[in-house]
Design a protein around this motif. Structure first.
Motif, mmCIF file in Angstrom:
data_model
loop_
_atom_site.group_PDB
_atom_site.id
_atom_site.type_symbol
_atom_site.label_atom_id
_atom_site.label_comp_id
_atom_site.label_asym_id
_atom_site.label_seq_id
_atom_site.Cartn_x
_atom_site.Cartn_y
_atom_site.Cartn_z
ATOM 1 N N THR A 74 -10.560 2.459 1.322
ATOM 2 C CA THR A 74 -9.262 2.533 1.987
ATOM 3 C C THR A 74 -9.289 1.837 3.331
ATOM 4 O OG1 THR A 74 -9.792 4.577 3.124
ATOM 5 C CG2 THR A 74 -8.860 4.768 0.930
ATOM 6 N N ASP A 75 -8.092 1.687 3.891
ATOM 7 C CA ASP A 75 -7.947 1.104 5.214
ATOM 8 C C ASP A 75 -7.446 2.197 6.158
ATOM 9 O OD1 ASP A 75 -7.481 -0.424 7.458
ATOM 10 O OD2 ASP A 75 -5.670 -1.356 6.676
ATOM 11 N N ASN B 9 0.807 -1.215 0.000
ATOM 12 C CA ASN B 9 0.000 0.000 0.000
ATOM 13 C C ASN B 9 0.842 1.267 0.000
ATOM 14 O OD1 ASN B 9 -2.522 -1.320 0.170
ATOM 15 N ND2 ASN B 9 -2.216 -1.652 2.345
ATOM 16 N N SER C 213 -4.666 4.221 3.634
ATOM 17 C CA SER C 213 -3.909 3.309 2.776
ATOM 18 C C SER C 213 -4.622 3.114 1.455
ATOM 19 C CB SER C 213 -3.762 1.942 3.449
ATOM 20 O OG SER C 213 -3.074 2.063 4.657
ATOM 21 N N VAL C 214 -3.838 3.171 0.384
ATOM 22 C CA VAL C 214 -4.345 2.932 -0.964
ATOM 23 C C VAL C 214 -3.398 1.931 -1.612
ATOM 24 C CG1 VAL C 214 -4.844 3.987 -3.197
ATOM 25 C CG2 VAL C 214 -5.231 5.295 -1.107
ATOM 26 N N GLY C 215 -3.928 0.975 -2.345
ATOM 27 C CA GLY C 215 -3.086 -0.018 -3.006
ATOM 28 C C GLY C 215 -2.080 0.634 -3.945
ATOM 29 N N SER C 216 -0.806 0.259 -3.827
ATOM 30 C CA SER C 216 0.237 0.885 -4.641
ATOM 31 C C SER C 216 0.091 0.561 -6.127
ATOM 32 C CB SER C 216 1.630 0.481 -4.151
ATOM 33 O OG SER C 216 1.802 -0.906 -4.245
ATOM 34 N N PHE D 47 -2.192 3.327 -7.336
ATOM 35 C CA PHE D 47 -1.975 4.654 -6.762
ATOM 36 C C PHE D 47 -2.112 5.783 -7.790
ATOM 37 C CE2 PHE D 47 1.094 7.948 -5.101
ATOM 38 C CZ PHE D 47 0.260 8.403 -4.100
#
Length: 185
Positions: free
Chosen positions: A103-104, A78, A113-116, A119
């Motif tokens: 998001t988490d 993330n 948190s965002v998935g890389s 992104f």
């Protein structure tokens, strides 16, 4: 006029202190809380109320991008963003949801948190024209250095964003990332 409730009176005093320049809406919450000798929770509530009543759509994306720091990015995981101001955090999360991104924020309320792997795509969806040229700039950097990846590119950006306070502290705001991308493309 039956009377003004305590929370409304607190808000009126808070706005008066802002207008007088005694406090700043952009100062860290804890510093403002110390200055006013109240809890950070109270300052957060007053700042949130102030932004809800005064924030206009015009320029909201630029202000939102300036309020978000890139804390960490991992290719296999993330991208961790830090958004101290609750109003901007809620604004970001709402915009992410509209773009179909969830998001988490389970471990730290300030961290999003965002998935890389998504992104750059997510930034383009949420920030539209502000993120224009970001994908092209990342690809151009990858072509210049075959070993470059999103992590290495973003890690070198604070040094390239010379002159900004964030660059000197080693952090990177999304607005600095967008400025870099516009300069590259």
């Amino acid at each position: 006029m039956g009377g003004i409730g305590k929370s409304e009176l607190d808000y009126i005093i808070f706005v008066g202190l802002l207008r007088a320049g005694y406090i700043s809406i952009d100062s860290p919450v804890f510093e403002t809380a110390q200055l006013l000798q109240v809890t950070p929770a109270k300052v957060n509530a007053l700042m949130y109320s102030y932004r809800m009543r005064t924030q206009k759509d015009l320029g909201v994306l630029a202000e939102l991008a300036a309020a978000i720091d890139v804390v960490a990015i991992h290719l296999d995981g993330n991208v961790i963003l830090n958004v101290e101001d609750r109003y901007w955090r809620d604004t970001l999360i709402a915009r992410l949801k509209r773009a179909g991104v969830y998001t988490d924020t389970s471990f730290n309320r300030e961290r999003v948190s965002v998935g890389s792997d998504r992104f750059v795509e997510v930034l383009e969806l949420v920030f539209a024209e502000n993120a224009q040229g970001l994908r092209e700039a990342v690809e151009a950097e990858r072509k210049r250095n075959a070993k470059s990846n999103l992590v290495s590119i973003i890690r070198t950006l604070p040094g390239k964003a010379a002159g900004s306070a964030a660059a000197k502290a080693g952090s990177l705001t999304l607005s600095a990332l967008f400025t870099w991308a516009q300069g590259v493309s």
